[in-house]
Scaffold this active site. Structure first.
Site, PDB file in Angstrom:
ATOM      1  CG  MET A   1      -1.841  -1.553   1.383  1.00 21.52           C
ATOM      2  SD  MET A   1      -3.152  -1.247  -0.347  1.00 21.52           S
ATOM      3  CE  MET A   1      -4.101  -2.744   0.343  1.00 21.52           C
ATOM      4  CB  CYS A   2       2.233   2.915  -1.707  1.00 20.90           C
ATOM      5  SG  CYS A   2       3.565   1.664  -0.609  1.00 20.90           S
TER       6      CYS A   2
END
Length: 342
Positions: A1-2
């Site tokens: 996730m980013c």
């Protein structure tokens, strides 16, 4: 996730392009910030899983935020004012079906080392992708391969790259009627590429889209500022159960590092680097020059499922860092604060 965001100069409070990246990784994975001096490769360059052809001529100096186990970087900034960050994405092509090759973090670093503008970085990254492909795990000690999307910016232009294996698509920010701001997260967003490649079972509606909408809303509220981007990266918005912009999913993923970069025309770029969860850390201003003496990730990192707002001492420390004008001064402020805390 980013999560990655960019606001080109017309959309910012100071008339300077701003770039931001939050890096969500395993909770206890160290991610170091460091300066990489220019070099001349005399033969193939070993990256995380494979070797690639050497750069033509000297590489560019870079500031990189890099998981300690791998060669590549989650995000970074080079001396020419190019900033790049990547996102894990999933498509109809299973990444477990291909052998080790380049990973997205390798392409971030290769683009920064080899390109003095955003268009040149896009060209270099696509060329390497087409030649070597993607493959191999993006995590240490566990087989978790993924494809990547990228946000690439310089003082005047910005681009989104989305990939699936060797396939790719590029969209320029602020052209063809598009707004001069853009956010990406862990999904395909370029319409034609999304329609062709998005995996129908990827849970974008619950784990990705709320964060992406929160980033888009912050950019749309403009004008965008350094403080607004840092505040957004510290915010627990865009999801439930810890799946927020500042992420805290204990035992799964947390935000372990972040960067906001100022990309002025004709002046040195500057990055503001946070290690550990941004909501309980500080942003250190760094120019693209030596970072000798910069404290390690463990000095900042405090992953927690229930992270409070910054304490008064962190607010005071951030104010002191905001007044620093060079790397040595910022590192001295950090060192003094560490000694006082001990």
């Amino acid at each position: 996730m980013c999560d990655c965001l960019v606001a080109l100069a017309p959309a910012t409070a100071g008339g300077v392009t701003l770039f931001a990246k939050s890096s969500d990784r395993p909770p206890h994975e160290p991610q170091d910030v460091g300066y990489e001096a220019p070099r001349r490769d005399r033969g193939p360059r070993r990256v995380t899983h494979i070797e690639v052809e050497p750069a033509v001529g000297d590489t560019l100096a870079c500031l990189l935020s890099r998981p300690r186990w791998c060669w590549g970087a989650e995000h970074g900034l080079n001396e020419a004012g190019v900033a790049i960050g990547n996102e894990a994405i999933y498509t109809t092509l299973d990444p477990r079906s291909v052998p080790p090759a380049l990973i997205g973090m390798d392409l971030v670093r290769l683009g920064l080392e080899r390109a003095s503008s955003a268009p040149a970085a896009v060209e270099a990254m696509i060329g390497l992708l087409e030649r070597y492909g993607q493959g191999g795990s993006g995590h240490d000690g566990v087989e978790r391969p993924y494809w990547s999307s990228f946000l690439v910016a310089d003082p005047q232009r910005a681009f989104v790259i989305e990939t699936s294996g060797r396939s790719w698509a590029v969209e320029e920010v602020g052209t063809e009627g598009r707004a001069p701001v853009r956010a990406i997260s862990n999904r395909t967003t370029i319409p034609a590429f999304d329609a062709e490649h998005r995996h129908p079972r990827q849970p974008v509606g619950t784990l990705v889209d709320p964060r992406l909408r929160a980033s888009e809303a912050m950019l749309a509220a403009g004008p965008v500022s350094l403080d607004a981007l840092r505040g957004h990266q510290r915010a627990h918005v865009g999801g439930d159960g810890g799946w927020t912009v500042c992420m805290h999913v204990e035992g799964v993923e947390v935000t372990t590092a972040a960067m906001v970069a100022e990309l002025p025309v004709g002046q040195p770029p500057r990055g503001w680097f946070s290690l550990g969860s941004p909501c309980r850390s500080v942003y250190v201003p760094l120019l693209v020059e030596s970072t000798d003496g910069f404290p390690p990730w463990e000095h900042f990192a405090a992953p927690s499922a229930a992270a409070p707002a910054p304490e008064e001492r962190l607010v005071a420390l951030q104010a002191a860092l905001d007044g620093c004008t060079c790397n040595d001064q910022a590192i001295q402020v950090l060192t003094a604060a560490s000694a006082a805390a001990d």
